[in-house]
Design an enzyme around this catalytic site. Sequence first.
Site, PDB file in Angstrom:
ATOM      1  N   GLU A  79       8.526  -2.562 -10.380  1.00 45.37           N
ATOM      2  CA  GLU A  79       9.992  -3.270 -10.096  1.00 45.37           C
ATOM      3  C   GLU A  79       9.478  -4.359  -8.904  1.00 45.37           C
ATOM      4  O   GLU A  79       8.700  -3.817  -8.146  1.00 45.37           O
ATOM      5  CB  GLU A  79      10.876  -2.226  -9.586  1.00 45.37           C
ATOM      6  CG  GLU A  79      12.301  -3.072  -8.967  1.00 45.37           C
ATOM      7  CD  GLU A  79      12.831  -1.927  -8.222  1.00 45.37           C
ATOM      8  OE1 GLU A  79      14.068  -2.218  -7.871  1.00 45.37           O
ATOM      9  OE2 GLU A  79      12.456  -0.816  -8.115  1.00 45.37           O
ATOM     10  N   TRP A  80      10.048  -5.581  -9.145  1.00 42.82           N
ATOM     11  CA  TRP A  80       9.681  -6.631  -8.028  1.00 42.82           C
ATOM     12  C   TRP A  80      10.962  -6.270  -7.112  1.00 42.82           C
ATOM     13  O   TRP A  80      12.066  -6.396  -7.111  1.00 42.82           O
ATOM     14  CB  TRP A  80      10.031  -8.151  -8.623  1.00 42.82           C
ATOM     15  CG  TRP A  80       9.768  -8.992  -7.671  1.00 42.82           C
ATOM     16  CD1 TRP A  80      10.808  -9.741  -6.918  1.00 42.82           C
ATOM     17  CD2 TRP A  80       8.485  -9.558  -6.857  1.00 42.82           C
ATOM     18  NE1 TRP A  80      10.356 -10.753  -5.985  1.00 42.82           N
ATOM     19  CE2 TRP A  80       9.258 -10.730  -6.042  1.00 42.82           C
ATOM     20  CE3 TRP A  80       7.405  -9.435  -7.265  1.00 42.82           C
ATOM     21  CZ2 TRP A  80       8.328 -11.511  -5.273  1.00 42.82           C
ATOM     22  CZ3 TRP A  80       6.614  -9.920  -6.422  1.00 42.82           C
ATOM     23  CH2 TRP A  80       6.888 -11.137  -5.617  1.00 42.82           C
ATOM     24  N   ILE A  81      10.381  -6.352  -5.697  1.00 45.45           N
ATOM     25  CA  ILE A  81      11.301  -6.221  -4.518  1.00 45.45           C
ATOM     26  C   ILE A  81      11.307  -7.379  -3.645  1.00 45.45           C
ATOM     27  O   ILE A  81      10.279  -7.874  -3.370  1.00 45.45           O
ATOM     28  CB  ILE A  81      10.875  -5.110  -3.605  1.00 45.45           C
ATOM     29  CG1 ILE A  81      10.432  -3.677  -4.455  1.00 45.45           C
ATOM     30  CG2 ILE A  81      11.795  -4.802  -2.361  1.00 45.45           C
ATOM     31  CD1 ILE A  81      11.838  -3.168  -5.040  1.00 45.45           C
ATOM     32  N   ASP A 112      -1.164   6.347   3.637  1.00 45.38           N
ATOM     33  CA  ASP A 112      -1.912   4.970   4.165  1.00 45.38           C
ATOM     34  C   ASP A 112      -0.778   4.391   4.684  1.00 45.38           C
ATOM     35  O   ASP A 112      -0.446   3.148   4.467  1.00 45.38           O
ATOM     36  CB  ASP A 112      -2.389   4.636   3.122  1.00 45.38           C
ATOM     37  CG  ASP A 112      -3.404   3.406   3.441  1.00 45.38           C
ATOM     38  OD1 ASP A 112      -3.572   3.274   4.266  1.00 45.38           O
ATOM     39  OD2 ASP A 112      -3.697   2.529   2.310  1.00 45.38           O
TER      40      ASP A 112
END
Length: 271
Positions: free
Chosen positions: A77-79, A180
């Site tokens: 998904e693009w945020i 991380d």
Amino acid sequence: MKIKDTSAVSGGDINQVYRLDTSSGQFLLKVNSKDAFPGMFAHEAQGLSAIRQTETIAVPDVIYQGYAGKESYLLLEWIETWYPSEQASKNLGRQLAAMHEHTADLFGFHQDNYMGSLPQKNNRHKSWSDFFVKERLKPMVKMAIESGQLNDNDQDDFDQLYEKLPGLHPDEPPALVHGDLWSGNYLINTKEQPYLIDPAVSYSNREFDIAMTALFGGFNATFYKAYNDAYPLQPGWQGRLKIWNLYPLLVHVNLFGGGYANQVRQILAAL
């Protein structure tokens, strides 16, 4: 789904990263060699799933993960991102604390994964000290000694640390950690909602995530206050962060060399 346009996305140190504009919306595509980093995207997808299952903090939806010829890929998904506000920092602190309340019986994880581009073992252990020494420090120290980045004196210092470590921290249950958590591995969307990306998950001491946030900066006082209000850290936590940051610093020693070895030596000397 028809691809209308593609554009490279900055910040991908290991992978080729693109934004896809399609007839079904926008997506993030990560591509890499399946032979150079076997299973990397499968592990990343499973790490995102583990975080999502806590229902505490958002992660991008995994659309597809697979292989095409010699390449592996991960479609996410693009945020649409925005600058972190005070409210967003507060949300990040609270939600990370809630994620850390998800525990397991043992330290480790059901699969190995990656820390950056280096394989990371997650064999399970009853104690945090055993897990941190055997699955985190020793493999990185061995690699650094073999490459000449560290020397025999450094090995002796680490051997002393291994013996002392059980008495240097309070006992807490294993917590699900991102693994991380530097400033490049969280996003804030346009609704001030934080998202975690690029995880290296395990059930570890939750101070490990907090240590990573302090290593390179990018997290403000609002974040730490919100975290401590939601799930107070044990007394003396600030002084222990340098111990846990030996691991990401050793990863940097093995990837980049340079002054990171001196940072490791300074921490060992202080201990």
